[in-house]
Design a protein around this motif. Structure first.
Motif, PDB file in Angstrom:
ATOM      1  N   ASP A 453       0.803  -1.356   0.214  1.00 11.46           N
ATOM      2  CA  ASP A 453       0.040  -0.072  -0.137  1.00 11.46           C
ATOM      3  C   ASP A 453       0.780   1.333   0.120  1.00 11.46           C
ATOM      4  O   ASP A 453       0.767   2.088  -0.756  1.00 11.46           O
ATOM      5  N   ASN A 454       1.882   1.502   0.891  1.00  8.70           N
ATOM      6  CA  ASN A 454       2.820   2.608   1.009  1.00  8.70           C
ATOM      7  C   ASN A 454       3.674   2.623  -0.447  1.00  8.70           C
ATOM      8  O   ASN A 454       3.981   3.515  -0.629  1.00  8.70           O
ATOM      9  N   ALA A 455       4.083   1.538  -0.807  1.00  6.90           N
ATOM     10  CA  ALA A 455       4.761   1.279  -2.172  1.00  6.90           C
ATOM     11  C   ALA A 455       3.990   2.026  -3.313  1.00  6.90           C
ATOM     12  O   ALA A 455       4.746   2.665  -4.119  1.00  6.90           O
ATOM     13  N   LYS A 457       1.355   4.180  -2.782  1.00  8.80           N
ATOM     14  CA  LYS A 457       0.853   5.487  -2.230  1.00  8.80           C
ATOM     15  C   LYS A 457       2.162   6.557  -2.639  1.00  8.80           C
ATOM     16  O   LYS A 457       1.540   7.558  -3.115  1.00  8.80           O
ATOM     17  N   TYR A 458       3.218   6.053  -2.134  1.00  5.73           N
ATOM     18  CA  TYR A 458       4.276   7.032  -2.225  1.00  5.73           C
ATOM     19  C   TYR A 458       5.225   6.918  -3.592  1.00  5.73           C
ATOM     20  O   TYR A 458       6.507   7.057  -3.503  1.00  5.73           O
ATOM     21  N   ASN A 459       4.262   6.239  -4.832  1.00  5.71           N
ATOM     22  CA  ASN A 459       5.073   6.026  -5.825  1.00  5.71           C
ATOM     23  C   ASN A 459       4.997   7.255  -6.777  1.00  5.71           C
ATOM     24  O   ASN A 459       4.214   8.312  -6.396  1.00  5.71           O
ATOM     25  N   VAL A 481      10.129  -3.401  -3.303  1.00  7.91           N
ATOM     26  CA  VAL A 481      10.988  -2.436  -3.788  1.00  7.91           C
ATOM     27  C   VAL A 481       9.908  -1.658  -4.716  1.00  7.91           C
ATOM     28  O   VAL A 481       9.422  -1.951  -5.329  1.00  7.91           O
ATOM     29  N   ASP A 482      10.368  -0.189  -4.295  1.00  7.22           N
ATOM     30  CA  ASP A 482       9.293   0.637  -5.449  1.00  7.22           C
ATOM     31  C   ASP A 482      10.233   1.898  -5.856  1.00  7.22           C
ATOM     32  O   ASP A 482      11.356   1.831  -5.695  1.00  7.22           O
ATOM     33  N   THR A 483       9.568   2.593  -7.094  1.00 13.90           N
ATOM     34  CA  THR A 483      10.534   3.690  -7.730  1.00 13.90           C
ATOM     35  C   THR A 483       9.797   4.947  -7.500  1.00 13.90           C
ATOM     36  O   THR A 483       9.670   5.806  -8.040  1.00 13.90           O
ATOM     37  N   ARG A 501       4.625  10.664  10.007  1.00 15.10           N
ATOM     38  CA  ARG A 501       4.279  10.784   8.597  1.00 15.10           C
ATOM     39  C   ARG A 501       5.838  11.658   8.071  1.00 15.10           C
ATOM     40  O   ARG A 501       5.713  12.646   8.837  1.00 15.10           O
ATOM     41  N   VAL A 502       6.078  11.133   6.840  1.00 15.44           N
ATOM     42  CA  VAL A 502       7.285  12.248   6.507  1.00 15.44           C
ATOM     43  C   VAL A 502       6.636  13.472   6.036  1.00 15.44           C
ATOM     44  O   VAL A 502       6.909  14.662   6.448  1.00 15.44           O
ATOM     45  N   ASP A 503       5.598  13.544   5.029  1.00 15.25           N
ATOM     46  CA  ASP A 503       4.997  14.377   4.519  1.00 15.25           C
ATOM     47  C   ASP A 503       3.284  14.353   4.957  1.00 15.25           C
ATOM     48  O   ASP A 503       2.593  13.527   4.436  1.00 15.25           O
ATOM     49  N   HIS A 506       0.627  14.888   2.172  1.00 14.38           N
ATOM     50  CA  HIS A 506       0.496  13.914   1.267  1.00 14.38           C
ATOM     51  C   HIS A 506      -0.073  12.489   1.642  1.00 14.38           C
ATOM     52  O   HIS A 506      -0.705  11.936   1.087  1.00 14.38           O
ATOM     53  N   SER A 507       0.324  12.157   3.002  1.00  8.97           N
ATOM     54  CA  SER A 507      -0.223  10.832   3.589  1.00  8.97           C
ATOM     55  C   SER A 507      -1.685  11.162   3.817  1.00  8.97           C
ATOM     56  O   SER A 507      -2.355  10.034   3.570  1.00  8.97           O
ATOM     57  N   LYS A 508      -2.231  12.283   4.274  1.00 12.01           N
ATOM     58  CA  LYS A 508      -3.525  12.269   4.282  1.00 12.01           C
ATOM     59  C   LYS A 508      -4.508  12.506   3.064  1.00 12.01           C
ATOM     60  O   LYS A 508      -5.365  11.571   2.842  1.00 12.01           O
ATOM     61  N   GLY A 512      -3.590   7.826   4.277  1.00 14.13           N
ATOM     62  CA  GLY A 512      -2.733   7.163   5.428  1.00 14.13           C
ATOM     63  C   GLY A 512      -3.108   7.480   6.664  1.00 14.13           C
ATOM     64  O   GLY A 512      -3.452   8.670   6.992  1.00 14.13           O
ATOM     65  N   THR A 513      -2.809   6.657   7.559  1.00 11.89           N
ATOM     66  CA  THR A 513      -3.165   6.733   9.074  1.00 11.89           C
ATOM     67  C   THR A 513      -1.941   7.081   9.838  1.00 11.89           C
ATOM     68  O   THR A 513      -1.929   7.407  11.020  1.00 11.89           O
ATOM     69  N   GLY A 514      -0.668   6.751   9.278  1.00 15.29           N
ATOM     70  CA  GLY A 514       0.609   6.875  10.017  1.00 15.29           C
ATOM     71  C   GLY A 514       0.726   5.687  10.872  1.00 15.29           C
ATOM     72  O   GLY A 514       1.636   5.816  11.674  1.00 15.29           O
ATOM     73  N   LEU A 515      -0.084   4.570  10.955  1.00 18.71           N
ATOM     74  CA  LEU A 515       0.110   3.499  11.677  1.00 18.71           C
ATOM     75  C   LEU A 515       0.536   2.332  10.849  1.00 18.71           C
ATOM     76  O   LEU A 515       0.945   1.149  11.518  1.00 18.71           O
ATOM     77  N   GLY A 516       0.486   2.325   9.460  1.00 22.16           N
ATOM     78  CA  GLY A 516       0.718   1.378   8.748  1.00 22.16           C
ATOM     79  C   GLY A 516       2.138   0.667   9.037  1.00 22.16           C
ATOM     80  O   GLY A 516       2.369  -0.742   9.214  1.00 22.16           O
ATOM     81  N   LEU A 517       3.354   1.417   9.026  1.00 25.33           N
ATOM     82  CA  LEU A 517       4.653   0.679   9.430  1.00 25.33           C
ATOM     83  C   LEU A 517       4.943   0.446  10.809  1.00 25.33           C
ATOM     84  O   LEU A 517       5.636  -0.521  11.119  1.00 25.33           O
ATOM     85  N   SER A 518       4.194   1.135  11.753  1.00 28.72           N
ATOM     86  CA  SER A 518       4.023   0.329  13.174  1.00 28.72           C
ATOM     87  C   SER A 518       3.418  -0.792  12.964  1.00 28.72           C
ATOM     88  O   SER A 518       4.074  -1.921  13.926  1.00 28.72           O
TER      89      SER A 518
HETATM   90  P1  ADP Z   1       0.787   6.367   6.483  1.00 28.05           P
HETATM   91  O1  ADP Z   1      -0.513   5.577   6.739  1.00 28.05           O
HETATM   92  O2  ADP Z   1       0.701   7.801   6.516  1.00 28.05           O
HETATM   93  O3  ADP Z   1       1.219   5.709   5.191  1.00 28.05           O
HETATM   94  P2  ADP Z   1       2.738   4.452   7.424  1.00 28.05           P
HETATM   95  O4  ADP Z   1       3.179   4.316   9.229  1.00 28.05           O
HETATM   96  O5  ADP Z   1       2.494   3.540   6.700  1.00 28.05           O
HETATM   97  O6  ADP Z   1       1.786   5.764   7.708  1.00 28.05           O
HETATM   98  O7  ADP Z   1       4.123   5.287   6.957  1.00 28.05           O
HETATM   99  C1  ADP Z   1       4.675   6.409   7.519  1.00 28.05           C
HETATM  100  C2  ADP Z   1       5.540   7.244   6.859  1.00 28.05           C
HETATM  101  O8  ADP Z   1       6.503   6.744   6.210  1.00 28.05           O
HETATM  102  C3  ADP Z   1       4.352   7.608   5.747  1.00 28.05           C
HETATM  103  O9  ADP Z   1       3.816   8.792   6.233  1.00 28.05           O
HETATM  104  C4  ADP Z   1       5.451   8.149   4.572  1.00 28.05           C
HETATM  105  O10 ADP Z   1       5.866   9.550   4.583  1.00 28.05           O
HETATM  106  C5  ADP Z   1       6.693   7.245   4.839  1.00 28.05           C
HETATM  107  N1  ADP Z   1       6.614   5.861   3.910  1.00 28.05           N
HETATM  108  C6  ADP Z   1       6.248   4.788   4.093  1.00 28.05           C
HETATM  109  N2  ADP Z   1       6.476   3.978   3.324  1.00 28.05           N
HETATM  110  C7  ADP Z   1       7.044   4.682   2.245  1.00 28.05           C
HETATM  111  C8  ADP Z   1       7.555   4.489   0.809  1.00 28.05           C
HETATM  112  N3  ADP Z   1       7.409   3.251   0.423  1.00 28.05           N
HETATM  113  N4  ADP Z   1       7.978   5.450   0.142  1.00 28.05           N
HETATM  114  C9  ADP Z   1       8.197   6.732   0.737  1.00 28.05           C
HETATM  115  N5  ADP Z   1       7.720   7.032   1.977  1.00 28.05           N
HETATM  116  C10 ADP Z   1       7.090   6.126   2.781  1.00 28.05           C
END
Ligand code: ADP
Length: 549
Positions: A453-455, A457-459, A481-483, A501-503, A506-508, A512-518
């Motif tokens: 989902d992240n790969a 979303k942030y592609n 791996v994403d580009t 979230r980094v941005d 953009h996440s909103k 994004g919830t900011g919890l995916g990677l957690s």
């Molecule tokens: P979110 O729901 O905002 O995606 P995540 O916990 O999944 O929250 O990710 C936290 C933050 O890490 C994201 O807001 C994004 O800024 C960054 N991020 C996660 N995965 C990627 C990725 N594949 N490429 C670039 N940035 C990413």
């Protein structure tokens, strides 16, 4: 004991010796006296016959003898004396023995000469012509006899004393030897005096009792030390003057101390912190105390309790670092959750309010409804993620671990996401080979989903996402791996924190919830897997998860 026996034997021997010597002297003395009396009597008998025949001439012709012969006339005048000139001697009629003989037939008397230590025995007999013949002899007194015998007696006594000394010493040693050689460990094996048998029985009984008690004590000590040594908590026993009486292995580890060396030293030698000495002081004063000690980046809870009977204190040291961190995280999480939930709810409430108040052009209502729908979805996604994270946090995962083919699991996730990827103009593909691992399917699915989902979303439009699975010797490797836009290296750890979230905007936008990677991080920890984030080969992000087999 030996010297006591020796002294007793010696004194008994010496006493017997002195008594024997006294008795011998007395027997000798009386025997001498009896002999002398017999001699005097027979001498008196035959001299009296001689006088009646030869008178003074007979007496003068008598050979010199040890006894003294005195002839006294009937009026007491001395007619003859074998040891003195008769004419010079005074009248003897007053002498006891003479007077007795004159008035009767015979007389006798004893007189002592103190200076000479002698006793003179007088025997007198009245003759037929009325004259009196007296014979006297001297006998040494008991003291003088003793004096005369002293030298030989002393020699005998000395010899006897020496002999008895030697014998007493040998005897006392021989008596004591069996007692000295007693084996108190095995009194039953001792063969010495029968009289000591009851003592040995008692000793044996006591020995057994002591052994039993020692065994019981050792047993409980072993039990106690097994418990304390295997405790995760540090345990310190303090004496009244803050001396370390004992400490278990955990406490030694916490304070980097040598268990043996620290015993008997002051608490300061263990740690100089104020908190530690304060709780110890209070507990030794009889009050329970507690505190938190921060040391080398970790937090320890200190609980000190008094042991009043021993005037000591027990100190319990607990590592509460994780607990404190979790507490901190929970606090932060609650604050973040409220904030995150409030944002979409405020939007929903705002849109609904302006629609209700008729402030929205009917033509724009579908758009507003769409926004409410999007915010509500965001809210739902958020709540779903929070619930998942909480259940992962608490380990309350209903699903049991099972063998999972990670490649087919990834294929399933990707086919579900194909539509989303197409919408984002991103190519999504799966590659690699079958790799089984033992895990919870639902969690693994969630992890792969979040990563993909992240790969996506942030592609970037026209970009790609490649999910690959490779079985390694001791692990299974999952790589996504994403580009896309990539994650700055300094933020690669932070992105795993909750709500980070980094941005933000953009996440909103991308929901994004900011919890995916957690969730990914927790899922990995649950499977004891490690995560690495690097740059993708064509820019973008490469996230690798290594599941140990
Ligand atoms: P979110 O729901 O905002 O995606 P995540 O916990 O999944 O929250 O990710 C936290 C933050 O890490 C994201 O807001 C994004 O800024 C960054 N991020 C996660 N995965 C990627 C990725 N594949 N490429 C670039 N940035 C990413």
């Amino acid at each position: 004991m030996t010297s006591r026996i020796f002294r007793t034997i010696l004194s008994v021997v010496l006493l017997v010796l002195v008594l024997c010597m006294g008795l011998t002297t007395w027997i000798l003395y009386t025997s001498f006296e009896d002999n002398l009396v017999t001699e005097l009597k027979s001498e008196l008998a035959y001299i009296s016959q001689g006088i009646l025949l030869g008178g003074t001439d007979y007496l003068s012709a008598l050979p010199a003898s040890s006894s003294r012969i005195t002839w006294v006339a009937a009026d007491g005048t001395v007619l003859f004396d074998s040891q003195a000139d008769a004419s010079l001697l005074e009248n003897h009629s007053g002498r006891e023995e003479i007077a007795e003989a004159l008035s009767g037939y015979e007389g006798e008397s004893y007189r002592y000469s103190e200076t000479l230590s002698e006793k003179t025995i007088y025997y007198a007999k009245r003759l037929s012509d009325g004259t009196v013949l007296r014979v006297s002899g001297t006998q040494a007194s008991v003291l003088s006899l003793l004096w005369q015998l002293l030298q030989p007696l002393l020699i005998v006594a000395l010899g006897a004393a020496l002999l008895s000394g030697v014998l007493a010493s040998k005897l006392s040693r021989r008596i004591v030897a069996p007692i000295n050689n007693l084996d108190l460990e095995h009194p039953e094996a001792c063969e010495s005096y029968d009289e000591l048998a009851p003592l040995f029985h008692k000793l044996q009984h006591q020995q057994k009792e002591i052994q039993d008690r020692i065994t019981a004590l050792r047993h409980s000590q072993n039990e106690l030390s097994a418990i304390t040594e295997n405790m995760n908590e540090g345990l310190i026993l303090l004496g009244s003057d803050e001396t370390v009486i004992s400490l278990n292995a955990s406490a030694a580890r916490v304070f980097l101390a040598d268990q043996d060396k620290i015993r008997g030293q002051n608490l300061i030698a263990l740690n100089r912190s104020e908190q530690l000495s304060l709780v110890a002081e209070q507990a030794l004063a009889g009050k329970p105390a507690s505190s938190i000690l921060n040391m080398r980046g970790r937090s320890y809870a200190l609980y000190a309790s008094p042991v009043p009977e021993q005037r000591a204190a027990v100190l319990l040291v607990l590592d509460v670092t994780e607990k404190q961190q979790a507490e901190e995280l929970r606090r932060e999480f609650s604050a973040n959750v409220s904030h995150e939930l409030k944002t979409p709810l405020t939007s929903i409430s705002g849109y609904a309010e302006i629609i209700r108040d008729g402030l929205v052009d009917p033509a724009d209502v579908p758009e507003f409804a769409g926004r409410i729908y999007a915010e509500a979805n965001r809210l739902l996604a958020l709540i779903r993620d929070i619930i998942r994270l909480s259940s992962l946090d608490e380990g309350a995962i209903g699903n049991q671990k099972e063998p999972v083919d990670l490649l087919s699991l990834c294929a399933g996730v990707c086919s579900r996401m194909q539509e989303t990827a197409e919408k984002a103009n991103v190519t999504l593909r799966v590659e690699g080979s079958t790799a089984n691992l033992f895990g919870v399917r639902a969690i693994l699915d969630e992890m792969v989903f979040n990563l993909c989902d992240n790969a996506i979303k942030y592609n970037k439009p026209g970009g790609s996402v490649t999910v690959s699975v490779r079985p390694l010797e001791d692990a299974v490797l999952l790589r996504v791996v994403d580009t896309g836009i990539g994650i700055p290296p300094e933020l690669r750890e932070k992105v795993f924190e909750r709500f980070y979230r980094v941005d933000k905007s953009h996440s909103k936008q991308t929901g994004g919830t900011g919890l995916g990677l957690s969730i990914v991080k927790h899922g990995a920890a649950y499977h004891k897997a490690s995560i690495t984030v690097t740059d993708g080969p064509e820019g973008g992000t490469c996230i690798e998860i290594r599941f140990p087999k």
